[in-house]
Design an enzyme around this catalytic site. Structure first.
Site, short mmCIF file in Angstrom:
data_model
loop_
_atom_site.label_atom_id
_atom_site.label_comp_id
_atom_site.label_asym_id
_atom_site.label_seq_id
_atom_site.Cartn_x
_atom_site.Cartn_y
_atom_site.Cartn_z
N ASN A 153 1.17 3.43 -2.96
CA ASN A 153 1.65 3.88 -4.29
C ASN A 153 1.13 5.27 -4.64
OD1 ASN A 153 2.76 1.36 -4.53
ND2 ASN A 153 1.29 0.61 -6.05
N ASP B 130 0.83 -1.21 0.00
CA ASP B 130 0.00 0.00 0.00
C ASP B 130 0.87 1.26 0.00
OD1 ASP B 130 -2.40 1.35 -0.05
OD2 ASP B 130 -2.67 1.30 2.13
N ARG C 17 -12.59 2.24 -7.39
CA ARG C 17 -11.73 3.38 -7.76
C ARG C 17 -12.17 3.99 -9.09
NH1 ARG C 17 -5.64 2.43 -5.58
NH2 ARG C 17 -6.29 1.80 -3.48
N HIS D 251 2.08 3.45 -9.12
CA HIS D 251 1.87 2.03 -9.41
C HIS D 251 3.03 1.48 -10.23
CE1 HIS D 251 -1.95 2.31 -7.55
NE2 HIS D 251 -2.56 2.96 -8.53
N LEU E 88 11.06 -20.35 -5.18
CA LEU E 88 10.03 -19.52 -4.54
C LEU E 88 8.70 -19.63 -5.30
CD1 LEU E 88 9.51 -16.96 -2.55
CD2 LEU E 88 9.91 -15.62 -4.60
C1 IPE Z 1 -5.38 -2.79 -0.08
O1 IPE Z 1 -5.07 -1.45 -0.27
C2 IPE Z 1 -5.39 -3.51 -1.39
C3 IPE Z 1 -4.11 -3.60 -2.09
C4 IPE Z 1 -2.93 -3.20 -1.68
C5 IPE Z 1 -4.19 -4.25 -3.37
P1 IPE Z 1 -6.20 -0.34 -0.34
O2 IPE Z 1 -5.49 0.95 -0.50
O3 IPE Z 1 -7.21 -0.68 -1.36
O4 IPE Z 1 -6.87 -0.47 1.11
P2 IPE Z 1 -7.80 0.54 1.92
O5 IPE Z 1 -8.90 0.98 1.00
O6 IPE Z 1 -6.96 1.69 2.32
O7 IPE Z 1 -8.27 -0.25 3.10
C1 IPE Z 2 -1.68 0.21 -3.35
O1 IPE Z 2 -1.44 1.56 -3.37
C2 IPE Z 2 -1.89 -0.37 -4.73
C3 IPE Z 2 -3.28 -0.77 -5.01
C4 IPE Z 2 -4.26 -0.79 -4.17
C5 IPE Z 2 -3.54 -1.22 -6.36
P1 IPE Z 2 -2.63 2.60 -3.33
O2 IPE Z 2 -3.05 2.90 -4.73
O3 IPE Z 2 -3.72 2.13 -2.44
O4 IPE Z 2 -1.92 3.86 -2.71
P2 IPE Z 2 -2.51 4.88 -1.65
O5 IPE Z 2 -3.00 4.09 -0.49
O6 IPE Z 2 -3.61 5.63 -2.33
O7 IPE Z 2 -1.34 5.75 -1.30
MG MG Z 3 -4.14 2.39 -0.49
#
Ligand code: IPE
Ligand code: IPE
Ligand code: MG
Length: 257
Positions: free
Chosen positions: A28, A26, A77, A43, A137
């Site tokens: 990105n 999480d 999203r 990403h 792995l």
């Molecule tokens: C969790 O991250 C899912 C992934 C990393 C793929 P999110 O960014 O979607 O989670 P929430 O919405 O903050 O709980």
């Molecule tokens: C995690 O990063 C990747 C995915 C959920 C695909 P985020 O896109 O959730 O990044 P933040 O949480 O908005 O920073």
């Molecule tokens: Mg996130």
């Protein structure tokens, strides 16, 4: 089919290097925002962190690395971000699978594939087939995965395969139908990006995993950060419901043998 010790049925073996690490990658979007870049730039950088992590885990002798790439709730999203993520997934599979194969890495994808387009489904199948004989792995990518979906799909599959169990099935009856039947439960769970939640990741399988949360954003998660997580894991006392005294006694017993 391999069966692994269930943490609620028995005491699993533990080792100083986790056999299975599961990561919520999480942060990105925030990584990109800090640099005044669009979220998709985060990403893209996230993929580089994945590459490093696979290499590092393989080197350390971790047997399973499971990465949460797209949750069953991420469809909420903006559609352009969802489209970008699907395209990126396809591109990464196409570009990286040969290298994974050369490095004896087995690739598996878990999650509900029914919402993926036919090309992506075909690419997933081809990648899994190409790497299925590999013994190093196992890299599992969770895509359109949700912990609740997993339990429900397992129950439906079990009910179809073994209708006679209805009303009296037990944990070990369901286990072979869960998405990660082929792996021991995660020893170590890592979530980057500062949030302290599971976000519908491996709900069943995380029953006794050690949880590690870091504020580091996923694109910045590197070897040194992984070392910190493993060091933290190595300091945990994994009791699986027992008392500390029982643990000490059983350790003494096993060293005397
Ligand atoms: C969790 O991250 C899912 C992934 C990393 C793929 P999110 O960014 O979607 O989670 P929430 O919405 O903050 O709980
Ligand atoms: C995690 O990063 C990747 C995915 C959920 C695909 P985020 O896109 O959730 O990044 P933040 O949480 O908005 O920073
Ligand atoms: Mg996130």
């Amino acid at each position: 089919m391999a069966f692994f010790t269930s943490s609620t049925q028995d005491i699993p073996d533990t080792a100083s290097i986790p056999r299975h690490i599961a990561i919520i990658m999480d942060g990105n979007g925030r990584w990109a925002r800090k640099r005044f870049l669009p979220r998709i730039a985060g990403h893209k950088r996230g993929v580089e962190a994945v590459r490093d992590m696979v290499k590092q885990c393989d080197k350390l002798g971790v047997k399973h690395l499971t990465l949460f790439a797209f949750s069953s709730e991420n469809w909420r999203r903006p559609s352009d971000e969802v489209t970008f993520l699907m395209g990126l997934f396809m591109q990464v599979l196409q570009r990286e699978v040969t290298k994974l194969h050369q490095n004896n890495i087995r690739l598996r994808i878990i999650g509900d594939r029914t919402r993926f387009d036919a090309n992506l489904c075909a690419q997933i199948e081809a990648s899994e087939t190409l790497t299925q004989v590999n013994t190093g792995l196992t890299l599992t990518i969770a895509a359109n995965y949700g912990g609740r979906w997993d339990v429900i799909q397992a129950m439906n599959a079990m009910q179809l395969a073994k209708p006679e169990l209805l009303g009296k099935f037990e944990e070990q009856d369901l286990a072979p139908f869960l998405s990660m039947y082929y792996a021991p439960e995660p020893d170590l769970f890592i979530r980057t990006g500062g949030e302290k939640r599971i976000s519908n990741f491996l709900l069943w399988q995380l029953a006794y995993s050690e949880l590690y949360f870091t504020d580091t954003l996923w694109p910045d998660f590197n070897d040194a950060e992984l070392q910190l997580a493993i060091q933290s894991y190595q300091q945990r006392e994994r009791r699986f419901g027992r008392t500390s005294e029982q643990l000490t006694a059983s350790e003494q017993h096993s060293t005397q043998k």
